[in-house]
Design an enzyme around this catalytic site. Structure first.
Site, PDB file in Angstrom:
ATOM      1  N   CYS A 114      59.771  78.666   1.845  1.00  0.00           N
ATOM      2  CA  CYS A 114      58.228  79.240   2.575  1.00  0.00           C
ATOM      3  C   CYS A 114      57.870  77.578   3.693  1.00  0.00           C
ATOM      4  O   CYS A 114      56.748  77.119   3.468  1.00  0.00           O
ATOM      5  CB  CYS A 114      57.383  79.192   1.156  1.00  0.00           C
ATOM      6  SG  CYS A 114      56.997  80.645   0.613  1.00  0.00           S
ATOM      7  N   HIS A 254      49.806  76.637   3.607  1.00  0.00           N
ATOM      8  CA  HIS A 254      50.607  78.117   3.318  1.00  0.00           C
ATOM      9  C   HIS A 254      50.203  79.580   2.201  1.00  0.00           C
ATOM     10  O   HIS A 254      49.349  79.119   1.843  1.00  0.00           O
ATOM     11  CB  HIS A 254      51.607  77.876   2.047  1.00  0.00           C
ATOM     12  CG  HIS A 254      52.526  79.454   2.161  1.00  0.00           C
ATOM     13  ND1 HIS A 254      53.132  79.919   2.573  1.00  0.00           N
ATOM     14  CD2 HIS A 254      53.305  79.674   0.918  1.00  0.00           C
ATOM     15  CE1 HIS A 254      53.696  81.007   2.031  1.00  0.00           C
ATOM     16  NE2 HIS A 254      54.557  80.430   0.801  1.00  0.00           N
ATOM     17  N   ASN A 284      52.053  86.777   1.169  1.00  0.00           N
ATOM     18  CA  ASN A 284      53.118  86.262   1.082  1.00  0.00           C
ATOM     19  C   ASN A 284      54.162  86.615   2.018  1.00  0.00           C
ATOM     20  O   ASN A 284      55.008  86.624   1.393  1.00  0.00           O
ATOM     21  CB  ASN A 284      53.497  85.161   0.090  1.00  0.00           C
ATOM     22  CG  ASN A 284      54.375  84.382   0.418  1.00  0.00           C
ATOM     23  OD1 ASN A 284      54.600  83.682   1.097  1.00  0.00           O
ATOM     24  ND2 ASN A 284      55.029  83.899  -0.976  1.00  0.00           N
TER      25      ASN A 284
HETATM   26  N1  ACO Z   1      50.496  94.308 -12.045  1.00  0.00           N
HETATM   27  C1  ACO Z   1      50.215  94.272 -13.117  1.00  0.00           C
HETATM   28  N2  ACO Z   1      49.470  93.679 -13.438  1.00  0.00           N
HETATM   29  C2  ACO Z   1      51.102  92.401 -13.576  1.00  0.00           C
HETATM   30  C3  ACO Z   1      51.691  92.784 -12.507  1.00  0.00           C
HETATM   31  C4  ACO Z   1      51.565  93.981 -11.219  1.00  0.00           C
HETATM   32  N3  ACO Z   1      51.984  93.401 -10.225  1.00  0.00           N
HETATM   33  N4  ACO Z   1      53.156  91.960 -12.163  1.00  0.00           N
HETATM   34  C5  ACO Z   1      52.748  91.326 -13.408  1.00  0.00           C
HETATM   35  N5  ACO Z   1      52.001  91.591 -14.493  1.00  0.00           N
HETATM   36  C6  ACO Z   1      51.143  91.698 -15.691  1.00  0.00           C
HETATM   37  C7  ACO Z   1      52.740  91.009 -16.307  1.00  0.00           C
HETATM   38  O1  ACO Z   1      53.731  91.392 -16.821  1.00  0.00           O
HETATM   39  C8  ACO Z   1      51.688  90.155 -17.657  1.00  0.00           C
HETATM   40  O2  ACO Z   1      51.068  90.994 -18.521  1.00  0.00           O
HETATM   41  P1  ACO Z   1      51.853  90.923 -20.334  1.00  0.00           P
HETATM   42  O3  ACO Z   1      50.431  90.387 -20.572  1.00  0.00           O
HETATM   43  O4  ACO Z   1      51.472  92.416 -20.766  1.00  0.00           O
HETATM   44  O5  ACO Z   1      53.019  89.801 -20.135  1.00  0.00           O
HETATM   45  C9  ACO Z   1      50.356  89.599 -16.871  1.00  0.00           C
HETATM   46  O6  ACO Z   1      49.801  90.629 -15.738  1.00  0.00           O
HETATM   47  C10 ACO Z   1      50.167  88.082 -16.298  1.00  0.00           C
HETATM   48  O7  ACO Z   1      51.176  87.840 -15.620  1.00  0.00           O
HETATM   49  P2  ACO Z   1      51.455  85.960 -15.491  1.00  0.00           P
HETATM   50  O8  ACO Z   1      52.502  86.036 -14.941  1.00  0.00           O
HETATM   51  O9  ACO Z   1      50.457  85.599 -16.543  1.00  0.00           O
HETATM   52  O10 ACO Z   1      49.671  86.251 -14.172  1.00  0.00           O
HETATM   53  P3  ACO Z   1      49.550  85.317 -13.192  1.00  0.00           P
HETATM   54  O11 ACO Z   1      47.629  85.313 -13.430  1.00  0.00           O
HETATM   55  O12 ACO Z   1      49.875  83.922 -13.964  1.00  0.00           O
HETATM   56  O13 ACO Z   1      49.486  85.770 -12.051  1.00  0.00           O
HETATM   57  C11 ACO Z   1      50.981  85.561 -10.540  1.00  0.00           C
HETATM   58  C12 ACO Z   1      50.842  86.131 -11.237  1.00  0.00           C
HETATM   59  C13 ACO Z   1      49.777  85.750  -8.900  1.00  0.00           C
HETATM   60  C14 ACO Z   1      52.848  85.543  -9.512  1.00  0.00           C
HETATM   61  C15 ACO Z   1      50.744  83.606 -10.259  1.00  0.00           C
HETATM   62  O14 ACO Z   1      51.537  82.897 -11.612  1.00  0.00           O
HETATM   63  C16 ACO Z   1      51.426  82.796  -8.647  1.00  0.00           C
HETATM   64  O15 ACO Z   1      50.299  83.354  -7.120  1.00  0.00           O
HETATM   65  N6  ACO Z   1      52.592  81.597  -8.892  1.00  0.00           N
HETATM   66  C17 ACO Z   1      52.116  82.055  -7.647  1.00  0.00           C
HETATM   67  C18 ACO Z   1      53.600  82.404  -6.871  1.00  0.00           C
HETATM   68  C19 ACO Z   1      53.599  81.908  -5.200  1.00  0.00           C
HETATM   69  O16 ACO Z   1      52.580  81.295  -4.780  1.00  0.00           O
HETATM   70  N7  ACO Z   1      54.791  81.719  -4.754  1.00  0.00           N
HETATM   71  C20 ACO Z   1      54.858  81.257  -3.176  1.00  0.00           C
HETATM   72  C21 ACO Z   1      56.902  80.751  -3.404  1.00  0.00           C
HETATM   73  S1  ACO Z   1      57.424  82.077  -2.613  1.00  0.00           S
HETATM   74  C22 ACO Z   1      58.457  81.364  -1.802  1.00  0.00           C
HETATM   75  O17 ACO Z   1      58.851  80.559  -1.241  1.00  0.00           O
HETATM   76  C23 ACO Z   1      60.019  82.264  -1.811  1.00  0.00           C
END
Ligand code: ACO
Length: 356
Positions: A114, A254, A284
């Site tokens: 990214c 980003h 993203n």
């Molecule tokens: N729909 C419904 N539920 C979901 C989904 C979905 N799409 N995805 C995950 N869940 C569930 C999980 O299974 C988990 O359930 P559980 O508690 O029963 O296990 C619950 O939701 C919470 O999951 P978390 O991972 O704790 O969710 P979080 O609040 O951390 O959000 C997210 C996840 C959005 C991915 C966040 O961590 C994030 O934004 N991280 C940064 C990602 C990023 O910025 N990447 C950029 C770089 S990418 C690149 O360079 C190519």
């Protein structure tokens, strides 16, 4: 020789026509509009259709930037394409883009996730400052949807496809890059990873069956990294440029997640109206996210000649990249139309033509 600066004289972006909403995704992935919006701020994303390639999206964005700048193919001295989803592992996709645009200059691909576009912009600025090249195109493009596991709800709902491009041109008028920071925390390289194909994991049937070819992400680790890195890096580039946040006209972060952007906005005490957010419409788009946001801001007049911009990105590596960049004065456009090769997609394949 007088000091040379990078003037951003053209910009353009392209996103596939195919828009996929959260509700569309919820029809085949166990997710909901409510979950995606509340966790990421994303409402929809553009997903490539069969005829879209990283190279053709890059070329279209670059073509728009060249037209906007009034720059012709023979004026371009160098091309940089940032992506982590090239058409092929070999050759570099920049060579395909160079051919599609009818350029005769050197071309290289930066594969820095990214942050690739900001890494590319910094590289281009160095060539301009040394006088090596006068006119450089920098593209950020991603066709990440073909590298996603559409059965993995933790990744597939977050990403989208697209491309953005800028044309930089050397000028003696002070503008361009005031400061930059390029960072890497390689110990965390597995936080965002597609294991196969690569020399560590060449393609085998077993690896394909285990879905090792798809992008995997430790969302929580990346979230923690992003929220600590973005604000800190911004502070450092502002200090290097001897500026305070007040002197920045527009922050272009980003576009990974609205919550990460909100965190940085609060940490830096930035007025929300000075922060570009389009993650709700694109998701993203990885290396394309900063140049699409930049191109939209310039097209809408949110970023104007003379403005000071702060660009900051983070992503796979884990890496980060920030810059403080001053927009220069508008330039008089060349009266001649660019004789650019246009890539027209037909049912039979790719056919090249010329813009009339
Ligand atoms: N729909 C419904 N539920 C979901 C989904 C979905 N799409 N995805 C995950 N869940 C569930 C999980 O299974 C988990 O359930 P559980 O508690 O029963 O296990 C619950 O939701 C919470 O999951 P978390 O991972 O704790 O969710 P979080 O609040 O951390 O959000 C997210 C996840 C959005 C991915 C966040 O961590 C994030 O934004 N991280 C940064 C990602 C990023 O910025 N990447 C950029 C770089 S990418 C690149 O360079 C190519």
């Amino acid at each position: 020789m007088a000091r040379l600066y990078s003037n951003l004289i053209g910009w353009g972006h392209y996103a596939p026509d195919n828009i996929v909403t959260n509700n569309d995704l919820a029809k085949f992935v166990d997710t909901s509009d409510e979950w995606i919006q509340s966790r990421s701020g994303i409402k929809q994303r553009h997903i490539a259709e069969e005829h879209d390639l990283t190279s053709t999206m890059s070329s279209e964005a670059a073509r728009r930037a060249m037209k906007q700048a009034g720059v012709e193919a023979e004026d371009v001295d160098f091309l940089i394409v940032a992506t982590s989803s090239p058409d092929y592992m070999t050759p570099p996709v920049s060579s395909q883009v160079q051919d599609q645009l009818g350029l005769t200059c050197g071309a290289m691909t930066t594969l820095v996730g990214c942050t690739g576009f900001v890494y590319g912009l910094v590289t281009a600025d160095q060539f301009i400052q040394t006088g090596a090249f006068k006119t450089i195109i920098v593209v950020g493009a991603e066709l990440i949807s073909r590298n996603l596991d559409w059965e993995d709800r933790t990744t597939c709902v977050l990403f989208g496809d697209g491309a953005g491009a800028v044309v930089l041109q050397a000028t003696e008028t002070p503008c361009g890059m005031r400061s930059f920071e390029l960072g890497s925390e390689g110990a965390s390289h597995e936080a965002i990873i597609a294991y196969c194909p690569g020399t560590a994991e060449p393609i085998t049937h077993e690896r394909i069956d285990a879905r090792r070819q798809y992008l995997r992400m430790n969302g929580r680790e990346v979230f923690k990294f992003a929220t600590t890195t973005m604000g800190a890096s911004l502070k450092r580039v502002l200090e290097k440029a001897q500026l305070t946040p007040d002197s920045v006209d527009l922050f272009i972060p980003h576009q990974a997640n609205a919550r990460i952007i909100e965190y940085a906005v609060k940490q830096m005490n930035l007025p929300p109206e000075k922060v570009v957010v389009n993650v709700d419409r694109y998701g993203n788009t990885s290396a394309a996210s900063v140049p699409i946001a930049l191109s939209e801001a310039l097209s809408e007049g949110r970023a104007k000649p003379g403005d000071t911009l702060a660009l900051v990105a983070f992503g796979a590596g884990l890496t980060w990249a920030s810059t403080i960049f001053d927009l220069g004065p508008p330039v008089a456009k060349s009266p001649k139309r660019a004789q650019l090769k246009e890539t027209v997609i037909s049912e039979e394949g790719i056919v090249e033509g010329l813009i009339a």
